[in-house]
Every structure is written in C-alpha cells, then in structure tokens.
Design a protein around this motif. Structure first.
Motif, short mmCIF file in Angstrom:
data_model
loop_
_atom_site.label_atom_id
_atom_site.label_comp_id
_atom_site.label_asym_id
_atom_site.label_seq_id
_atom_site.Cartn_x
_atom_site.Cartn_y
_atom_site.Cartn_z
N ASP A 168 47.86 37.86 0.66
CA ASP A 168 47.87 38.14 2.06
C ASP A 168 48.25 37.11 2.03
O ASP A 168 48.51 36.07 3.26
N ALA A 169 47.99 35.78 1.19
CA ALA A 169 48.05 34.41 2.17
C ALA A 169 50.26 34.33 1.90
O ALA A 169 50.24 34.12 3.22
N ASP A 170 50.43 35.27 1.23
CA ASP A 170 51.71 34.82 1.36
C ASP A 170 52.91 35.57 2.61
O ASP A 170 53.36 34.99 3.56
N ALA A 171 52.12 36.65 3.12
CA ALA A 171 52.17 37.12 4.07
C ALA A 171 52.12 36.30 5.58
O ALA A 171 53.65 36.95 5.97
N ILE A 172 50.82 36.35 5.62
CA ILE A 172 50.50 35.13 6.73
C ILE A 172 51.68 33.59 6.93
O ILE A 172 52.23 33.58 7.93
N GLN A 173 52.14 33.40 5.54
CA GLN A 173 52.13 32.31 5.69
C GLN A 173 54.20 32.59 5.71
O GLN A 173 54.83 32.22 6.64
N SER A 174 54.71 33.50 5.42
CA SER A 174 55.77 34.24 5.65
C SER A 174 55.72 34.57 7.27
O SER A 174 57.05 34.22 7.43
N ILE A 175 54.94 35.29 7.93
CA ILE A 175 55.12 35.37 9.49
C ILE A 175 55.79 33.83 9.66
O ILE A 175 56.41 33.59 10.78
N ALA A 176 54.63 33.19 9.26
CA ALA A 176 54.36 31.90 10.32
C ALA A 176 55.38 31.54 10.39
O ALA A 176 55.93 30.32 11.13
N LYS A 177 56.32 31.26 9.14
CA LYS A 177 57.94 30.87 8.78
C LYS A 177 58.77 31.78 10.43
O LYS A 177 59.33 30.53 10.46
N ILE A 178 58.69 32.53 9.92
CA ILE A 178 59.41 33.45 11.42
C ILE A 178 58.90 33.33 12.82
O ILE A 178 59.70 33.70 13.10
N ILE A 179 57.89 33.44 12.77
CA ILE A 179 57.28 33.42 14.49
C ILE A 179 57.54 32.37 15.51
O ILE A 179 57.15 31.23 14.66
N GLU A 180 58.03 32.64 16.54
CA GLU A 180 58.72 31.68 17.16
C GLU A 180 57.89 31.29 18.51
O GLU A 180 57.11 30.42 19.03
N HIS A 181 58.13 32.15 19.24
CA HIS A 181 57.09 32.97 20.39
C HIS A 181 55.92 32.82 20.22
O HIS A 181 55.16 33.14 21.57
N SER A 182 54.88 33.40 19.14
CA SER A 182 53.19 33.78 19.21
C SER A 182 52.57 33.24 18.22
O SER A 182 53.31 32.67 17.68
N THR A 183 51.49 32.41 18.36
CA THR A 183 50.24 31.51 17.66
C THR A 183 50.44 32.36 16.36
O THR A 183 50.32 34.17 16.56
N VAL A 184 50.51 32.22 15.30
CA VAL A 184 50.31 32.06 13.81
C VAL A 184 48.65 32.19 13.82
O VAL A 184 48.33 31.44 13.09
N CYS A 185 47.76 33.22 13.56
CA CYS A 185 46.38 32.48 13.09
C CYS A 185 45.89 33.28 12.18
O CYS A 185 46.34 34.34 11.47
N SER A 186 44.88 32.63 11.09
CA SER A 186 44.50 33.39 9.59
C SER A 186 42.62 33.60 10.67
O SER A 186 42.98 32.54 10.49
N LEU A 187 42.90 34.55 9.94
CA LEU A 187 40.88 34.96 9.78
C LEU A 187 40.27 33.26 8.98
O LEU A 187 41.19 33.55 7.31
N ALA A 188 39.54 32.90 8.59
CA ALA A 188 38.72 32.88 7.17
C ALA A 188 36.84 33.37 7.88
O ALA A 188 36.68 32.53 9.16
N ARG A 189 36.36 32.85 7.13
CA ARG A 189 34.63 32.79 7.02
C ARG A 189 34.94 31.68 7.02
O ARG A 189 35.37 30.40 6.38
N ALA A 190 33.04 31.05 7.22
CA ALA A 190 32.94 29.50 7.19
C ALA A 190 32.28 29.08 6.10
O ALA A 190 31.37 29.47 5.99
N ASN A 191 33.49 29.07 5.39
CA ASN A 191 32.98 28.21 3.88
C ASN A 191 34.73 27.43 3.94
O ASN A 191 35.76 27.79 4.10
N GLU A 192 34.01 26.32 2.98
CA GLU A 192 35.62 25.39 2.65
C GLU A 192 36.81 25.96 2.10
O GLU A 192 38.30 26.20 2.24
#
Ligand code: KIV
Ligand code: ZN
Length: 511
Positions: free
Chosen positions: A54-78
C-alpha cells in the motif's frame, strides 16, 4: 460570490475497503491518473501503514500526479504518521490525513483510552505530520456519535497544533441532513479560530443519506467533501462524488460554492472504477447509471423531443455520456491503436505491454467487427490483469451445452507453468467450467458473487464477468472479458484465484 468546494476523493482508500474491491498498484495508478484528469483536488491514495504494498502504491501515485494533492491516511500514532509521511514525500503537493475516534463508545470499547489520551494522541500526530508536510488534515472518527463539547475541545487542540483541514465524519451513516447541517454549523461557531481552517465532511451511506448529509454540511459551511466514485466504500459506501458535484453545479441557486471538476470526465471515471473493482453500477443510479438519461414513457419522450428541459435538469453530454464511439476496426494498425489509447489517457508499461495489448486487439477484431472505446478499456484491463501474476492461466477450453444433455466443460490450465486439464459436468456451461477449474486447482474458495455485464450493445458485444471469491476471511474480485461469456467467466475465476495467491496481509485502518 462563489467559494471553492474542495473535492477529496477517497475511492482508492475508503472505496478500496469495500469487500473484494482491493486493487493492484497498476490499477490504482490508472484510477489516480483518471481522478487527476477529472480534476479532483485531493486524491486519498491509500493507508500507507496497511502494508508495504500500500505504501509503495501511494508513493508511485505521489511521483506521477501533478495537479492534485496526494494524501495518505494515518491513525494517530507515530508508526502510521511516519509511514504516511514517507509515502507522500515525492508528491508535488502531499497531505497527511490523521484520525482518531472521539465517540464515547469508540474511545472506551475500541481504543480503551480516556478522552485526555485521545486529545494528546491527536495533537502529537498532527505535530509529527507537520514534520513531513504543512498540509495536515485531522478527522474525529465517529463524530456523529461524539459529544459536541468534546469535539469542540479536540478540534481546538488540533488547530493549535497546526491542522489545516478538520474533517467531521459520519462514520456509521447514522445522521440525517437537518441534524448534520446543524452539527457543522455549531462546530464552526464554537471552535476558536474556525475561520482559519477548511471544514470537511465524510459521510457513509448506511441509511441512504450520505449525499444529502454531505450537501447539508456544505450548506452550513463545509468547504471540503470526502466522497468516492460510484459511492464505493465501507459497507453501504460513501457519498458519491458524481452526485455531490452535479447537485452543487445544477443547483447554483442554492449553493454558494462550486468545484473545479471537469464533469465530462465523470462517466469515463465511473466506468473505469466499476470495471477495475468489479462493482457494477446499478442502471437507475443517478448521473452514471445506464438509465439516468433514458426516457421510457411516451409523454416524457415527446416532451424531451419538443424541448429538452421539460424533463431534463442536466445534459447527458455534460457528465460524459457519449453515444458509443466506433473507434477502431480489423484493419487498424498499431499506430492508430496506440494513438487511441493515448487519447483515452491509457498508459501501458512499455513497448512489450503495448505489443501484447495490440495482439489481443487483433484477436478481438477478428471476432467483433466494431471495436468501441469500452472494448479497448476492457482489453487494457486484461493486459494489466495478466501482469499481476499468472500462476493460473487459461490455455484452452471447450464448453458443450445441448437441450436434453447435461452441460460439460473441458478446461486446460497452466498452473505455475505446468499444463493440467479436467472435464466436468454442471448445471450450465459456466457451472461446469468452474467445476473443472476447481477440479484442477482445489482452491477450496467460496463463490460469493457471479455477474455478467455487456460492455457495449449487440449480441457480438464482449461480456465482462465479475466473480467474488472468499477464502480464510479474505475476499477478492476477479474480472474477465470476452465475446464468449463462458471464456470470460473462466478468465474472471482465474483472475480472482491469482489475486488470492498474490495479495498479502493488510491492516484495516479502522479495526
Ligand atoms: O468513516 C470514517 O470515519 C473514515 C475516517 C478514517 C475518516 O473513513
Ligand atoms: Zn469512511
């Protein structure tokens, strides 16, 4: 004065939490590209801490998307926040969306935390997220059943910590529009410095009111809506993006805001998500259902012919409905094929993938005289599918049905490179085919769903088959398309088996 309504799409995260809707990295990338083309402001690309995949998929999307903000969900822990921060690092514009439950029932029974601990964790998570990006969103999970005073307290604390967007979710789909609008209004009135942040809503559809509740929130000051294509999502789903966007656009007399969505991309996006996830769109679904613009009664047809607005409040072409466009034929060459794929926004991974897809296209063109855009989409889906893992591959098959005879099927599969065959009888040719496959693979899976949809019209159309299989608590959807629906059925069954074979364990954010 028209405010901007931020469209936060969570098809790749909350949508993916629908049973069996899990997607491969390549599929997520295709959807992300289409969401960018659609013009969504924020793409929630996944939950990075769920698994390395899942982390890899988000990273790959983050690399190619230019006109939208790319976001990941995270529970409130470190751990979660750091995983999200690393995943969105390559993004031109990246967001971390951290959340914690705030209702008494969730805090006591699920989190086993006191309200003080919950506030402390929320503040810590927001501060840590700010080390990665200045675009941090905080959600109070189960806000619908949370105490108002506690919501005011925690939202005040996270604003002070630096959160820029505050999301108010109806996690369990319990609210009704009047109450939800009032809740948003009160929060905006009572939380100090509320004007400095964007208020957001995220509604589930358990009582069928996700869109209505989201719109009530917008009428009371929310300026971000979290939604999904086709209303996909956990249980009964989320608010549907297409309905929110078109309601706000069509009722400009009521809403003082508008989105930057290119509405002509709505139907293509809906079709893409449906074919990738295997979740068909019901024919009478607003905006994207096949009947959404079909007038059946004579009186309506007559009225529309005389003056379109008598019965139509939107134009079909404005949301991307086009009559099936004849694209290519038997004589079309490789260049024409490549150009049409590019026009459709389809990017294949290299020349080898293009060659393989072109060979499939030629094969299809031999069996079907007219090839439409929808056929190309299905063909490319299959191309992507065959690159997942080909542990099980259909080599050949024969199915026989005759009145008065028991239908039978003979199937030859490649299993890890070795050819194996079986012949079985069944209630019909599809049943016999599945039995023959099971005879070979002995998967022990349970078939939860079998559905066939025609991709275009006519009896020579390709049938797109979806099967949903369950095994050991995991559920996957498989797809296959062919002009022969028994072959399409075999392909979809094998696709689901391959997915079961390759998908690793993933954590669920809300469990
Ligand atoms: O439904 C919900 O509360 C969520 C949160 C994680 C935003 O999906
Ligand atoms: Zn949700």
């Amino acid at each position: 004065m028209t405010d901007k309504l931020i469209i936060f799409d969570t098809t790749l995260r909350d949508g993916e939490q629908s049973p069996g809707a899990s997607m491969t990295k390549e599929e997520k990338i295709r959807i992300a590209r289409q969401l960018e083309k659609l013009g969504v402001d924020v793409i929630e690309a996944g939950f990075a801490a769920a698994s390395p995949g899942d982390a890899d998929a988000i990273q790959s999307i983050a690399k190619i998307i230019e006109h939208s903000t790319v976001c990941s969900l995270a529970r409130a822990n470190e751990r979660d926040v750091r995983a999200a921060g690393e995943a969105i690092k390559p993004a031109k514009s990246g967001r971390i969306h951290t959340f914690i439950a705030t209702s008494p029932i969730h805090m006591e029974k699920k989190l086993r935390m006191t309200p003080d601990q919950v506030v402390e964790n929320a503040v810590k998570a927001v501060k840590l997220a700010l080390e990665y990006t200045d675009d941090v969103e905080f959600s109070a999970e189960d806000a619908v059943r949370s105490e108002m005073d506690f919501l005011v307290r925690i939202f005040d604390a996270v604003i002070q910590a630096g959160a820029k967007t505050l999301n108010v979710p109806d996690t369990v789909g319990y609210s009704i529009p009047a109450l939800w609008g009032e809740r948003i209004k009160q929060l905006i009135e009572r939380v100090p410095n509320s004007a400095k942040v964007v208020w957001s809503t995220h509604c589930h559809n358990d009582l069928g009111m996700a869109v209505a509740n989201s719109l009530a929130a917008v009428m009371n000051g929310a300026r971000q809506v979290e939604c999904t294509i086709n209303g996909l999502g956990e249980r009964a789903g989320n608010a549907s993006l297409e309905e929110i966007v078109m309601a706000v656009k069509t009722r400009r007399d009521v809403f003082t805001c508008d989105s930057r969505i290119d509405t002509t991309q709505i139907v293509p996006t809906s079709k893409l998500v449906s074919s990738i996830t295997g979740y068909p769109v019901q024919p009478n679904k607003a905006i994207v259902g096949a009947n959404a613009f079909a007038h059946e009664s004579g009186i309506h047809q007559d009225g529309v012919l005389k003056h379109r607005e008598t019965y139509e409040i939107m134009r079909a072409e404005d949301v991307g409905w086009t009559t099936n466009k004849l694209t290519l034929g038997k004589l079309s060459g490789r260049n024409a094929f490549r150009t049409r794929l590019q026009e459709l926004g389809i990017v294949l991974a290299g020349e080898e993938a293009l060659n393989a897809a072109f060979a499939r296209f030629k094969d299809l063109a031999d069996r079907k005289s007219e090839i439409f855009d929808e056929d190309l989409q299905a063909l490319v889906n299959e191309e992507v599918v065959t690159h997942i893992s080909e542990h099980y591959r259909l080599v050949s098959m024969r199915a026989h049905s005759e009145t008065g005879e028991l239908p039978s099927a003979r199937v030859v599969l490649s299993v890890g490179g070795q050819e194996r065959s079986a012949e079985m009888q069944g209630g019909g040719p599809v049943d016999a085919t599945f039995k023959a496959i099971e005879q070979i693979v002995q998967s022990g899976t349970e078939l939860l769903l079998y559905s066939v949809n025609n991709i275009t019209s006519g009896t020579d159309a390709q049938g797109e088959v979806t099967v949903r299989l369950a095994k050991g608590g995991r559920i996957v959807n498989g797809q296959g398309a062919d002009t022969d629906i028994v072959v399409a059925s075999a392909k979809s069954y094998l696709n689901a088996l391959n997915k079961l074979d390759t998908e690793g364990e993933r954590a669920h954010p809300q469990v």
